[in-house]
Scaffold this motif. Structure first.
Motif, PDB file in Angstrom:
ATOM      1  N   THR A 133       4.131   7.563  -3.167  1.00 29.29           N
ATOM      2  CA  THR A 133       4.223   8.125  -1.978  1.00 29.29           C
ATOM      3  C   THR A 133       3.224   7.549  -1.181  1.00 29.29           C
ATOM      4  OG1 THR A 133       2.685   9.455  -3.079  1.00 29.29           O
ATOM      5  CG2 THR A 133       5.109  10.209  -2.867  1.00 29.29           C
ATOM      6  N   LEU A 134       2.287   6.877  -1.482  1.00 30.78           N
ATOM      7  CA  LEU A 134       1.343   6.285  -0.634  1.00 30.78           C
ATOM      8  C   LEU A 134       1.867   5.383   0.320  1.00 30.78           C
ATOM      9  CD1 LEU A 134      -1.727   5.954   0.012  1.00 30.78           C
ATOM     10  CD2 LEU A 134      -1.919   4.113  -1.934  1.00 30.78           C
ATOM     11  N   TRP A 135       2.742   4.664   0.089  1.00 29.13           N
ATOM     12  CA  TRP A 135       3.632   3.539   0.931  1.00 29.13           C
ATOM     13  C   TRP A 135       5.047   4.314   1.170  1.00 29.13           C
ATOM     14  CZ3 TRP A 135       0.996   1.675  -3.627  1.00 29.13           C
ATOM     15  CH2 TRP A 135       1.809   1.334  -4.609  1.00 29.13           C
ATOM     16  N   GLY A 136       5.259   5.425   1.022  1.00 29.38           N
ATOM     17  CA  GLY A 136       6.493   6.185   1.494  1.00 29.38           C
ATOM     18  C   GLY A 136       7.708   6.137   0.503  1.00 29.38           C
ATOM     19  N   THR A 143       9.495   6.606 -14.921  1.00 28.89           N
ATOM     20  CA  THR A 143      10.036   4.945 -14.733  1.00 28.89           C
ATOM     21  C   THR A 143       8.766   4.047 -14.475  1.00 28.89           C
ATOM     22  OG1 THR A 143       9.955   5.140 -12.298  1.00 28.89           O
ATOM     23  CG2 THR A 143      11.889   6.049 -13.397  1.00 28.89           C
ATOM     24  N   ASN A 144       9.269   2.793 -14.933  1.00 34.65           N
ATOM     25  CA  ASN A 144       8.351   1.709 -14.823  1.00 34.65           C
ATOM     26  C   ASN A 144       7.536   1.488 -13.448  1.00 34.65           C
ATOM     27  OD1 ASN A 144       6.865  -0.783 -16.198  1.00 34.65           O
ATOM     28  ND2 ASN A 144       8.244  -1.945 -14.888  1.00 34.65           N
ATOM     29  N   ALA A 145       8.814   1.742 -12.428  1.00 33.99           N
ATOM     30  CA  ALA A 145       8.148   1.401 -11.077  1.00 33.99           C
ATOM     31  C   ALA A 145       7.040   2.516 -10.903  1.00 33.99           C
ATOM     32  CB  ALA A 145       9.625   1.784 -10.011  1.00 33.99           C
ATOM     33  N   ALA A 146       7.150   3.868 -11.429  1.00 26.52           N
ATOM     34  CA  ALA A 146       6.288   4.740 -11.098  1.00 26.52           C
ATOM     35  C   ALA A 146       4.967   4.717 -11.668  1.00 26.52           C
ATOM     36  CB  ALA A 146       6.662   6.355 -11.292  1.00 26.52           C
ATOM     37  N   LYS A 147       4.874   4.176 -12.846  1.00 27.97           N
ATOM     38  CA  LYS A 147       3.974   3.595 -13.607  1.00 27.97           C
ATOM     39  C   LYS A 147       2.974   2.698 -12.965  1.00 27.97           C
ATOM     40  CE  LYS A 147       5.451   5.298 -18.138  1.00 27.97           C
ATOM     41  NZ  LYS A 147       6.178   4.961 -19.518  1.00 27.97           N
ATOM     42  N   ARG A 148       3.953   1.570 -12.394  1.00 30.59           N
ATOM     43  CA  ARG A 148       3.159   0.349 -11.729  1.00 30.59           C
ATOM     44  C   ARG A 148       2.594   0.568 -10.140  1.00 30.59           C
ATOM     45  NH1 ARG A 148       4.754  -4.530 -12.421  1.00 30.59           N
ATOM     46  NH2 ARG A 148       5.198  -4.999 -10.293  1.00 30.59           N
ATOM     47  N   GLY A 149       3.325   1.832  -9.806  1.00 28.73           N
ATOM     48  CA  GLY A 149       2.874   2.265  -8.517  1.00 28.73           C
ATOM     49  C   GLY A 149       1.322   3.123  -8.798  1.00 28.73           C
ATOM     50  N   GLU A 150       1.173   3.967  -9.793  1.00 26.76           N
ATOM     51  CA  GLU A 150      -0.088   4.745 -10.137  1.00 26.76           C
ATOM     52  C   GLU A 150      -1.072   3.754 -10.230  1.00 26.76           C
ATOM     53  OE1 GLU A 150       0.712   7.094 -13.401  1.00 26.76           O
ATOM     54  OE2 GLU A 150       1.828   8.590 -12.224  1.00 26.76           O
ATOM     55  N   ALA A 151      -0.910   2.271 -11.189  1.00 29.72           N
ATOM     56  CA  ALA A 151      -1.620   1.509 -11.255  1.00 29.72           C
ATOM     57  C   ALA A 151      -1.999   0.535  -9.954  1.00 29.72           C
ATOM     58  CB  ALA A 151      -1.143   0.382 -12.321  1.00 29.72           C
ATOM     59  N   LEU A 152      -1.126   0.513  -9.126  1.00 26.72           N
ATOM     60  CA  LEU A 152      -1.655  -0.307  -7.987  1.00 26.72           C
ATOM     61  C   LEU A 152      -2.382   0.524  -7.207  1.00 26.72           C
ATOM     62  CD1 LEU A 152      -1.242  -2.775  -6.254  1.00 26.72           C
ATOM     63  CD2 LEU A 152       1.022  -2.074  -5.590  1.00 26.72           C
ATOM     64  N   GLU A 153      -2.163   1.863  -6.860  1.00 28.81           N
ATOM     65  CA  GLU A 153      -2.806   2.834  -6.187  1.00 28.81           C
ATOM     66  C   GLU A 153      -4.520   2.634  -6.724  1.00 28.81           C
ATOM     67  OE1 GLU A 153      -1.629   6.826  -5.956  1.00 28.81           O
ATOM     68  OE2 GLU A 153       0.495   6.439  -5.642  1.00 28.81           O
ATOM     69  N   GLU A 154      -4.494   2.986  -8.007  1.00 31.15           N
ATOM     70  CA  GLU A 154      -5.949   2.718  -8.657  1.00 31.15           C
ATOM     71  C   GLU A 154      -6.779   1.690  -8.262  1.00 31.15           C
ATOM     72  OE1 GLU A 154      -5.522   3.659 -12.872  1.00 31.15           O
ATOM     73  OE2 GLU A 154      -4.781   5.840 -12.486  1.00 31.15           O
ATOM     74  N   THR A 251      -3.598  15.418  -6.455  1.00 30.98           N
ATOM     75  CA  THR A 251      -4.837  14.964  -6.348  1.00 30.98           C
ATOM     76  C   THR A 251      -5.147  13.916  -5.162  1.00 30.98           C
ATOM     77  OG1 THR A 251      -4.648  13.014  -7.976  1.00 30.98           O
ATOM     78  CG2 THR A 251      -5.194  15.117  -8.855  1.00 30.98           C
ATOM     79  N   TRP A 252      -6.151  14.053  -4.426  1.00 31.91           N
ATOM     80  CA  TRP A 252      -6.373  13.042  -3.380  1.00 31.91           C
ATOM     81  C   TRP A 252      -7.342  12.124  -3.546  1.00 31.91           C
ATOM     82  CZ3 TRP A 252      -3.651  13.525   1.179  1.00 31.91           C
ATOM     83  CH2 TRP A 252      -2.671  14.455   1.353  1.00 31.91           C
ATOM     84  N   ASN A 253      -7.401  10.807  -2.840  1.00 28.86           N
ATOM     85  CA  ASN A 253      -8.277   9.950  -3.029  1.00 28.86           C
ATOM     86  C   ASN A 253      -8.382   9.195  -1.576  1.00 28.86           C
ATOM     87  OD1 ASN A 253      -6.226   7.618  -2.738  1.00 28.86           O
ATOM     88  ND2 ASN A 253      -5.758   8.175  -4.754  1.00 28.86           N
ATOM     89  N   PRO A 254      -9.462   8.319  -1.529  1.00 24.69           N
ATOM     90  CA  PRO A 254      -9.754   7.877  -0.218  1.00 24.69           C
ATOM     91  C   PRO A 254      -8.380   7.056   0.571  1.00 24.69           C
ATOM     92  CG  PRO A 254     -11.500   7.378  -1.501  1.00 24.69           C
ATOM     93  CD  PRO A 254     -10.291   8.094  -2.386  1.00 24.69           C
ATOM     94  N   VAL A 255      -7.722   6.341  -0.428  1.00 25.29           N
ATOM     95  CA  VAL A 255      -6.532   5.798   0.112  1.00 25.29           C
ATOM     96  C   VAL A 255      -5.304   6.759   0.619  1.00 25.29           C
ATOM     97  CG1 VAL A 255      -4.550   4.149  -0.474  1.00 25.29           C
ATOM     98  CG2 VAL A 255      -7.034   3.921  -1.296  1.00 25.29           C
ATOM     99  N   LYS A 256      -5.181   7.397  -0.168  1.00 20.94           N
ATOM    100  CA  LYS A 256      -4.066   8.665   0.229  1.00 20.94           C
ATOM    101  C   LYS A 256      -4.470   9.457   1.474  1.00 20.94           C
ATOM    102  CE  LYS A 256      -2.388   9.728  -4.322  1.00 20.94           C
ATOM    103  NZ  LYS A 256      -2.162  10.702  -5.736  1.00 20.94           N
ATOM    104  N   LEU A 257      -5.770   9.757   1.569  1.00 22.41           N
ATOM    105  CA  LEU A 257      -6.373  10.265   2.825  1.00 22.41           C
ATOM    106  C   LEU A 257      -6.097   9.551   4.200  1.00 22.41           C
ATOM    107  CD1 LEU A 257      -9.644  12.034   1.496  1.00 22.41           C
ATOM    108  CD2 LEU A 257      -7.735  13.244   2.218  1.00 22.41           C
ATOM    109  N   GLU A 258      -6.284   8.168   3.862  1.00 23.28           N
ATOM    110  CA  GLU A 258      -6.183   7.328   4.883  1.00 23.28           C
ATOM    111  C   GLU A 258      -4.794   7.276   5.339  1.00 23.28           C
ATOM    112  OE1 GLU A 258      -7.528   4.710   7.836  1.00 23.28           O
ATOM    113  OE2 GLU A 258      -8.923   5.719   6.349  1.00 23.28           O
ATOM    114  N   GLN A 259      -3.889   7.121   4.504  1.00 23.46           N
ATOM    115  CA  GLN A 259      -2.433   7.027   4.662  1.00 23.46           C
ATOM    116  C   GLN A 259      -1.971   8.386   5.282  1.00 23.46           C
ATOM    117  OE1 GLN A 259      -0.852   4.235   4.227  1.00 23.46           O
ATOM    118  NE2 GLN A 259       1.218   5.178   5.024  1.00 23.46           N
TER     119      GLN A 259
END
Length: 267
Positions: A133-136, A143-154, A251-259
């Protein structure tokens, strides 16, 4: 741009004023080991035979390959801008292998470390094959795409990197689905210099991936925009906030807040 046969038409548009200095391509169509159909006025940077990432560079631009940072999935250019306050930047075209759960390869981490250690601004154009959701691109849980998204966010948070992506236009469109997986990642110092980011839905690419365009302002005298809050219409602002649709996160983090700030109402 990913998986495109039409590199030449992309790099040589009908309008000379829209000629790009660089074209980052992932999964280029290759012939006899190298990217096919490279325009005569451009050089192409890639590391190995049948690369999955390359960068096309206009010959008049001062840019060099950084071979020690390149691999089949990463092409890297060191660019001289001619600006005294932004002398050099690193531009990378990165293919993130969709068969892996972790999208961050050792080579990508090496590239990021290199840029940070030398205080060089970094721009990464990538086919992430990741949903967030960070990039819409809302992920489908498990799913693998969801797990990859979490890893990329972190990873973005840990490296203090920003996203230039703006809006909810799909970057990947095929007969089996559509999503936003093509990302423009950059150093925070470039936040006010990257502009005009858009998904060009009208361009013909012969690819499932749409063309992404943006500008990078390297002017020596760069004017930063400043808001005058004394003249701000707070009543209108509160009314806009009441009707806005906000992303929901557990949960929120700086990247999500910025988006969220980027997607906040404007007037």
């Amino acid at each position: 741009l990913a998986s495109s046969l039409l590199i030449e038409s992309i790099a040589e548009p009908d309008e000379p004023s829209r000629r790009p200095d660089f074209v980052c391509v992932q999964e280029p169509y290759c012939y006899q080991g190298g990217p096919r159909v490279v325009p005569r006025h451009m050089d192409v940077f890639y590391a190995t035979e049948t690369p999955r990432a390359c960068i096309l560079v206009w010959k008049n631009v001062r840019a060099w390959e950084l071979p020690h940072l390149m691999s089949r999935d990463i092409a890297v250019a060191l660019v001289e801008t001619g600006s005294p306050d932004l002398k050099q930047i690193i531009l990378a075209s990165v293919h993130m292998d969709c068969t892996l759960q972790d999208p961050i390869s050792d080579d990508l981490q090496l590239l990021t470390d290199y840029a940070q250690q030398r205080n060089l601004p970094l721009v990464i154009c990538t086919d992430s094959n990741a949903h967030s959701t960070l990039w819409g691109c809302p992920p489908e849980r498990g799913t693998n795409a969801a797990k990859r998204g979490e890893a990329l966010e972190e990873w973005l948070i840990s490296q203090t990197l920003d996203l230039a992506n703006d809006g909810t236009e799909n970057t990947f469109v095929s007969a089996v689905g559509q999503s936003i997986i093509d990302l423009t990642i950059h150093s925070p110092i470039l936040r006010d210099r990257i502009g005009g980011w858009r998904v060009n839905t009208a361009a013909t690419t012969n690819s499932d991936h749409r063309r992404i365009e943006f500008t990078l302002d390297t002017r020596a005298t760069f004017a930063r925009k400043v808001r005058n809050y004394e003249k701000f219409d707070w009543i209108k602002w509160y009314a806009l906030l009441q009707g806005a649709k906000w992303a929901t996160h557990t949960t929120w983090n700086p990247v999500k807040l910025e988006q969220a700030a980027k997607n906040s109402p404007r007037f």
